[in-house]
Design a protein around this motif. Structure first.
Motif, short mmCIF file in Angstrom:
data_model
loop_
_atom_site.label_atom_id
_atom_site.label_comp_id
_atom_site.label_asym_id
_atom_site.label_seq_id
_atom_site.Cartn_x
_atom_site.Cartn_y
_atom_site.Cartn_z
N THR A 184 -13.63 11.86 -14.33
CA THR A 184 -13.42 11.01 -15.50
C THR A 184 -14.64 11.09 -16.40
N ILE B 46 0.80 -1.21 0.00
CA ILE B 46 0.00 0.00 0.00
C ILE B 46 0.84 1.28 0.00
N ILE C 113 -16.14 9.55 -18.90
CA ILE C 113 -16.45 8.44 -19.80
C ILE C 113 -17.95 8.50 -20.05
N ILE D 118 -3.63 8.44 -4.80
CA ILE D 118 -4.95 7.81 -4.77
C ILE D 118 -5.95 8.66 -5.50
N LEU D 119 -7.13 8.17 -5.49
CA LEU D 119 -8.30 8.93 -5.78
C LEU D 119 -8.27 9.74 -7.05
N SER D 120 -8.54 9.03 -8.07
CA SER D 120 -8.99 9.74 -9.24
C SER D 120 -10.33 10.28 -8.82
N SER D 121 -10.99 11.00 -9.64
CA SER D 121 -12.21 11.60 -9.13
C SER D 121 -13.35 11.38 -10.09
N LEU D 122 -14.42 12.03 -9.79
CA LEU D 122 -15.61 11.84 -10.63
C LEU D 122 -15.47 12.60 -11.93
N ASP E 75 1.32 2.86 -3.59
CA ASP E 75 0.33 3.53 -4.43
C ASP E 75 -0.51 4.53 -3.64
#
Lengths: 258, 632
Positions: B339, B327, B341, B333-337, B330
């Motif tokens: 993105t 742990i 797609i 952390i936390l990509s977010s909303l 990495d």
């Protein structure tokens, strides 16, 4: 005027909610409204009815034999406790994350795709997109993107719980209910989930039950204290923790009972 | 000070030194021997089957190759032919056919019971399934030949004896095994998985089919295997209904002979002594091998399920450890909303109506499996009552068998069965309880104990007709007991011992460890502890289990088919006398061409069922009494 507006914008308005298990009254005349796109948390000692209250919001209580609910929960202009409301349809809009991570014993991909599939999405491309987006939104994509076909049971507890959050996001809900989502996790994993909840409220209404007062203070905008089935006090988190109106709340927050 | 304490032991004995208690050592030795009998019994089975088979294969008229590849099974006559394939095909046709019917029915019923029914329906359905499990196979055989077969002859042009009637009846006979094992494994699926699915807006049907059933799949497979093993080893239904001509056919309307039916045919004396009789041992060996392998696989699957919880959590712990070491790396952390797609909007409303319809139809379908089982049970009871009630009177119970059906009765038959079972109880109970006490209280977890446990488990799965062969070879011939009630009850004892051992072990394990620790803490020896603080509390459970085992024994036909008499007119005076027994008498009267005798068979079945009912009632009363009196 303002309350009318609230009613229409997707907040949950609970009034005079009673929940019985056979003869035992588990939730006693609870009334409050849970605002949209905020994090609302419920705290209280074990057995105070906070989880039961949460499970009333998507009618999961109905899955327990002998459970009975009275009162109203108004959402988008309808009473979701009305027998005419289909719990299956309701739950596809109100997602839930449980206390213990509960991934299905199948691949990571299939865990996420399960919800969309049962709701009629079968196109591989559409599913791929939903899986990727859900995993990214739940901040676990980077850790699992290269092993989507592996069993979800091989993930760590914290990863499993974020997978379960991703799985709940995949059905594109408006509200996410979380029942002590960090109680089975270590501190590092807990931090990750808490950060994630902070992100989630931008798009979702989050209702969380927690055992951990500090957690409620850290992550929630509104907090309610429950005790023996009753809602003792409900308000903005800062007010509850710094300036509680009720003596019981103060005692609980000072750690003098429970 | 030192001198004083020395003087306390002046008689030369230090009270803290170990003493050998002769009585206790002897008792532990005895129950060790009782448990080790599992090895003796297993060896007796092997001896019987191998000895008979060797005699068979050494005959110049037989070749092993021809035995396994020959397509003609004609053991009689001047030029006998021993090709086992027709017997195998008959066995596969009937066992396979009944498993094909019983599997969907059994899984459906278990799904309904575990996923959709409420407590009320459960409390009605459970006794129905238990009743189906408790009815002796001879009763199913009667039903197949006397009730189902005529219907098939009438509407489908089946021959007098036919495979189809046996298939239909046997599928209901093995249904309880599939239902109860599947039921257990479906119930073992964690509630959390079910809730996860429901909370995503899955219907209860979708949850049951797509989440619960896959999670229970290995238990369901085990249930099918156990049902299959039971179907392969079943004798009475096929011996009565399917016929006695070995044919290489898969047409269910034809008559076929199974491996068990051939052994039964030998047992009933329809075949002259000689090579044809020793062929029965070779057939028994093949049957034993097949059922052993299937039971072995099923046992492994069940074991894997039982251990799954433990090993999974261990595995997780190890993985968690590995992960937590990683742990640190990495922490980005936390990509977010954010993105962006594009995903397709879920429109669950469009399919919702259809999904609810599917759920409704599905639930009705699985529910109807239970209704089918109940209707079948009702039809069976109704037919037997209708045919047998008129002769069920005091005359019938007090008269002797006769060639004249009008005056025939079953007085010595009832007595024979009671003596038989009483003797079996005397032989098996002390040994079985001793073995169970040794295994739970005294045995160490070593290879020897594991072998004993495995053997006992295997013995419980041996087809009952194989015990019949053992009784013939060991008790009748080797020990020279002849076709006596002694030989019969010993044979039955072998069969019920594994059952009593297992139920006694369960009763012993249910006694809280704290009882034992309290007694040991007060200085009681191990045997004193067991004698005073374990066995008394386990007694009701043991008794209940034993009564249930005996009720199974009293209805068993196949093991005593070689031994019980057909024509003896009186009740036995000594344990070396011949005897009549209820199930064997039912067998011969059912096969009798005269309908009057078939009616007598139905009356005898009613008597048997009443005795079984009384025994089960007694077991239930003992269980409830002990539970009411229990204050821990």
């Amino acid at each position: 005027m303002e309350s009318k507006e609230k009613m229409d914008d997707g907040s949950l308005i609970i009034s005079n909610l009673n929940v019985y298990y056979s003869d035992m009254l588990a939730v006693d005349k609870v009334s409050l409204s849970i605002p949209k796109n905020k994090v609302t948390s419920f705290i209280g000692p074990s057995g105070c009815g906070k989880s039961t209250l949460l499970r009333a919001l998507n009618r999961m209580n109905e899955e327990i034999e002998g459970c009975r609910m009275e009162g109203k929960i108004i959402w988008k202009g309808m009473n979701i406790l009305d027998p005419k409301v289909d719990p299956v349809a309701l739950r596809s809009k109100i997602g839930m994350v449980f206390q213990k991570p509960n991934p299905f014993p199948r691949s990571i991909y299939d865990n996420i795709a399960y919800g969309p599939r049962i709701h009629g999405i079968n196109n591989k491309k559409d599913l791929d997109a939903i899986v990727e987006k859900s995993l990214k939104d739940a901040a676990i994509w980077e850790e699992v993107s290269d092993r989507l076909v592996e069993s979800a049971m091989g993930l760590s507890g914290g990863q499993q719980q974020r997978l379960c959050i991703a799985r709940a996001l995949a059905i594109q809900p408006d509200i996410i209910l979380m029942d002590e989502p960090c109680s089975a996790l270590d501190p590092i994993a807990t931090t990750k989930i808490e950060d994630l909840i902070d992100e989630l409220k931008k798009k979702y209404t989050v209702v969380i039950v927690t055992h951990n007062m500090q957690q409620a203070a850290r992550i929630s905008d509104y907090t309610g204290l429950m005790y023996l089935g009753k809602l003792i006090e409900f308000g903005e988190t800062q007010q509850i923790f710094e300036n509680p109106k009720d003596e019981l709340t103060e005692k609980y927050i000072m750690g003098r009972f429970g | 000070m030192l001198g004083k304490s020395n003087r306390a032991y002046s008689n030369g004995k230090n009270p803290f030194h170990k003493k050998v208690d002769f009585k206790e050592t002897l008792i532990v030795k005895l129950i060790f021997i009782a448990a080790s009998l599992a090895i003796v019994v297993s060896l007796a089975i092997l001896y019987t089957l191998l000895n008979g088979s060797i005699e068979f294969f050494l005959s110049p008229k037989v070749s092993i190759l021809q035995f396994f590849t020959g397509t003609k099974w004609t053991p009689n006559g001047t030029d006998p032919s021993f090709g086992i394939l027709p017997l195998l095909s008959g066995t596969v046709l009937i066992a396979g056919g009944s498993i094909l019917i019983a599997t969907p029915l059994g899984i459906g019923a278990a799904l309904y019971l575990t996923q959709f029914s409420n407590k009320k329906i459960g409390s009605i359905a459970k006794p129905i399934i238990e009743l189906l499990a408790g009815i002796p196979s001879i009763v199913y055989g009667f039903f197949a030949l006397i009730v189902i077969s005529p219907i098939l002859r009438e509407y489908f042009g089946a021959s007098y004896f036919n495979a189809a009637s046996a298939i239909i009846v046997m599928s209901v006979m093995i249904l309880p095994i599939i239902v109860s094992v599947s039921d257990d494994s479906l119930r073992a699926v964690p509630r959390e998985l079910k809730e996860a699915s429901l909370a995503m807006g899955a219907t209860r049907w979708e949850t049951a089919i797509k989440v619960v059933m896959p999670a229970a799949s290995s238990g369901i497979i085990a249930s099918i295997l156990l049902g299959l093993a039971r179907a392969l080893g079943e004798t009475m239904v096929v011996a009565l209904a399917a016929g006695n001509v070995a044919r290489l056919t898969l047409n269910p309307l034809d008559q076929v002979q199974t491996m068990t039916a051939y052994i039964a045919q030998v047992a009933t004396g329809d075949i002259p002594p000689g090579l044809a009789v020793s062929a029965a041992f070779a057939v028994g060996l093949v049957l034993f091998a097949i059922t052993y392998i299937i039971n072995f696989i099923a046992g492994r699957v069940v074991l894997r399920i039982q251990n799954a919880g433990k090993t999974a959590s261990n595995k997780n712990k190890k993985l968690n450890l590995k992960k937590s070491l990683k742990i640190g790396k990495d922490t980005k952390i936390l990509s977010s909303l954010n993105t962006n797609i594009e995903v397709k909007k879920i429109q669950s409303e469009t399919t919702l109506g259809f999904r609810h319809k599917v759920a409704k139809v599905g639930i009705v379908l699985v529910g109807s499996c239970l209704i089918f089982a109940s209707v079948f049970l009702g039809f069976l009871m109704y037919s037997i009552l209708g045919q047998g009630i008129s002769r069920l009177n005091i005359n019938f119970l007090t008269s002797y068998p006769s060639a004249n059906p009008a005056i025939a009765g079953i007085y010595p038959v009832i007595l024979g069965s009671i003596y038989l079972v009483a003797l079996a109880m005397i032989f098996s109970l002390p040994v079985s309880v001793g073995a169970a006490v040794y295994l739970t209280e005294f045995s160490k977890d070593n290879t020897y104990t594991r072998i004993l446990r495995r053997l006992i488990q295997n013995l419980a799965g041996v087809p009952s007709i194989v015990f019949g062969l053992v009784g013939l070879a060991v008790f009748v011939r080797l020990f020279g007991f002849g076709t006596s009630i002694l030989a019969g009850s010993l044979t039955l004892s072998l069969m019920i011992m594994p059952v009593i051992i297992v139920t006694t072990e369960e009763a012993l394990k249910a006694i809280p460890m704290s009882f034992r620790e309290a007694a040991r803490g007060l200085g009681a020896t191990k045997w004193q502890t067991v004698r005073h603080h374990v066995i008394p509390y386990a007694l009701p459970g043991t008794l209940t289990g034993s009564i249930l085992a005996l009720s199974r024994a009293i209805g068993e036909t196949a093991p005593i088919l070689f031994i019980a008499s057909v024509f003896a007119k009186v009740a036995p005076d000594s344990i070396f006398d011949g005897f009549l027994a209820l199930p064997v008498t039912i067998f011969f009267w059912t096969r009798h061409p005269k309908v009057e005798f078939q009616n007598l068979a139905a009356s005898t079945i009613l008597v048997l069922l009443i005795i079984l009912f009384a025994m089960n009632l007694l077991a239930i009363i003992i269980r409830q009494r002990s539970q009411a009196n229990r204050d821990w």
